[in-house]
Motif scaffolding. Structure first.
Motif, mmCIF file in Angstrom:
data_model
loop_
_atom_site.group_PDB
_atom_site.id
_atom_site.type_symbol
_atom_site.label_atom_id
_atom_site.label_comp_id
_atom_site.label_asym_id
_atom_site.label_seq_id
_atom_site.Cartn_x
_atom_site.Cartn_y
_atom_site.Cartn_z
ATOM 1 N N LYS A 42 48.397 -42.322 21.646
ATOM 2 C CA LYS A 42 48.817 -41.808 22.956
ATOM 3 C C LYS A 42 49.810 -42.747 23.618
ATOM 4 O O LYS A 42 49.923 -43.914 23.252
ATOM 5 N N SER A 43 50.499 -42.233 24.615
ATOM 6 C CA SER A 43 51.448 -43.044 25.369
ATOM 7 C C SER A 43 50.709 -43.963 26.342
ATOM 8 O O SER A 43 49.551 -43.725 26.693
ATOM 9 N N ARG A 44 51.398 -45.005 26.743
ATOM 10 C CA ARG A 44 50.806 -45.900 27.738
ATOM 11 C C ARG A 44 50.650 -45.144 29.060
ATOM 12 O O ARG A 44 51.549 -44.426 29.482
ATOM 13 N N GLU A 45 49.524 -45.370 29.706
ATOM 14 C CA GLU A 45 49.155 -44.633 30.917
ATOM 15 C C GLU A 45 48.968 -45.584 32.092
ATOM 16 O O GLU A 45 48.248 -46.584 31.973
ATOM 17 N N PHE A 46 49.571 -45.264 33.204
ATOM 18 C CA PHE A 46 49.360 -46.034 34.425
ATOM 19 C C PHE A 46 47.972 -45.743 34.981
ATOM 20 O O PHE A 46 47.526 -44.589 34.985
ATOM 21 N N ASP A 61 45.348 -40.199 39.284
ATOM 22 C CA ASP A 61 44.259 -39.256 39.527
ATOM 23 C C ASP A 61 43.155 -39.381 38.480
ATOM 24 O O ASP A 61 41.989 -39.088 38.756
ATOM 25 N N SER A 62 43.514 -39.821 37.285
ATOM 26 C CA SER A 62 42.534 -39.867 36.194
ATOM 27 C C SER A 62 41.436 -40.896 36.426
ATOM 28 O O SER A 62 40.356 -40.787 35.841
ATOM 29 N N VAL A 63 41.700 -41.901 37.263
ATOM 30 C CA VAL A 63 40.696 -42.953 37.464
ATOM 31 C C VAL A 63 40.294 -43.129 38.921
ATOM 32 O O VAL A 63 39.412 -43.933 39.227
ATOM 33 N N LYS A 64 40.916 -42.389 39.808
ATOM 34 C CA LYS A 64 40.614 -42.527 41.228
ATOM 35 C C LYS A 64 39.136 -42.250 41.467
ATOM 36 O O LYS A 64 38.600 -41.247 40.995
ATOM 37 N N TYR A 79 42.085 -57.941 39.298
ATOM 38 C CA TYR A 79 40.909 -57.389 38.627
ATOM 39 C C TYR A 79 40.990 -55.878 38.545
ATOM 40 O O TYR A 79 41.654 -55.235 39.353
ATOM 41 N N LEU A 80 40.272 -55.335 37.567
ATOM 42 C CA LEU A 80 40.071 -53.902 37.498
ATOM 43 C C LEU A 80 38.587 -53.665 37.244
ATOM 44 O O LEU A 80 38.089 -53.949 36.156
ATOM 45 N N GLN A 81 37.897 -53.191 38.263
ATOM 46 C CA GLN A 81 36.497 -52.826 38.129
ATOM 47 C C GLN A 81 36.418 -51.389 37.645
ATOM 48 O O GLN A 81 36.962 -50.486 38.304
ATOM 49 N N MET A 82 35.751 -51.180 36.509
ATOM 50 C CA MET A 82 35.685 -49.862 35.900
ATOM 51 C C MET A 82 34.224 -49.419 35.854
ATOM 52 O O MET A 82 33.387 -50.094 35.238
ATOM 53 N N ASN A 86 33.433 -43.610 30.145
ATOM 54 C CA ASN A 86 33.141 -42.604 29.125
ATOM 55 C C ASN A 86 34.002 -42.879 27.899
ATOM 56 O O ASN A 86 34.955 -43.667 27.967
ATOM 57 N N PRO A 87 33.674 -42.260 26.770
ATOM 58 C CA PRO A 87 34.420 -42.568 25.534
ATOM 59 C C PRO A 87 35.929 -42.338 25.658
ATOM 60 O O PRO A 87 36.698 -43.012 24.955
ATOM 61 N N GLU A 88 36.345 -41.456 26.550
ATOM 62 C CA GLU A 88 37.782 -41.212 26.724
ATOM 63 C C GLU A 88 38.496 -42.401 27.384
ATOM 64 O O GLU A 88 39.729 -42.446 27.411
ATOM 65 N N ASP A 89 37.735 -43.343 27.904
ATOM 66 C CA ASP A 89 38.324 -44.556 28.476
ATOM 67 C C ASP A 89 38.606 -45.618 27.416
ATOM 68 O O ASP A 89 39.156 -46.676 27.729
#
Length: 128
Positions: A42-46, A61-64, A79-82, A86-89
Motif C-alpha cells: 500500500k501507499s504511505r498514509e498520513f 479520518d481513519s485514526v481520528k 508521540y503517537l498513542q494508538m 486492529n489487524p488493519e493497523d
C-alpha cells in the motif's frame, strides 16, 4: 535533522501502543511533526500532525478518535498513542518533520505526504 522512531512491536487486537520519535539537529519547536504508516503493498498514509508549539493537531479520518499525537518540546520528542488497535493497523510507522510555517495551513505538508524530513520506520503488528 535526525528522527529516530521507536516503540513498535507486536500487540493483540484491542490493545494499545505508544510510539516515540526523538528529534535532533534542529530547534525542535521550529518543527511541525507528523506520523505516517505504510502497510505491505500500500501507499504511505498520513495519520496525524502537531504544530511546533503543540497547540494544534490534525488527524486523518481513519485514526481520528483512536490515535493521539502529542509532543514534549523539553524532550525533543513526539508521540503517537494508538488505542483500540486492529489487524488493519499493521504497518511500518514513520515520523516526519517539516519547518514550522505558523500559518493556518500548517498541516498541508503532512496531508500531502511531503514533509521535509523523514525518520526510519518502526514496525507495528496487530494480531487477531
Amino acid at each position: 535533522v535526525q528522527l529516530q522512531a521507536s516503540g513498535g512491536g507486536l500487540v493483540q487486537a484491542g490493545g494499545s501502543l505508544r510510539l516515540s520519535c526523538a528529534v535532533s539537529g534542529r530547534t525542535f519547536n521550529y518543527l511541525d511533526m507528523g506520523w505516517f504508516r505504510q502497510a505491505p503493498g500500500k501507499s504511505r498514509e498520513f495519520l496525524a500532525a502537531v504544530n511546533g508549539a503543540g497547540t494544534r493537531t490534525y488527524y486523518s479520518d481513519s485514526v481520528k478518535g483512536r490515535f493521539t499525537i502529542s509532543r514534549d518540546n523539553a524532550k525533543n520528542t513526539v508521540y503517537l498513542q494508538m488505542n483500540s488497535l486492529n489487524p488493519e493497523d499493521t504497518a511500518v510507522y514513520y515520523c516526519a518533520a517539516d519547518s514550522a510555517s505558523g500559518g493556518t495551513n500548517w498541516y498541508r505538508p503532512f496531508a500531502g505526504i511531503t514533509p521535509d524530513y523523514w525518520g526510519q520506520g518502526t514496525q507495528v503488528t496487530v494480531s487477531s
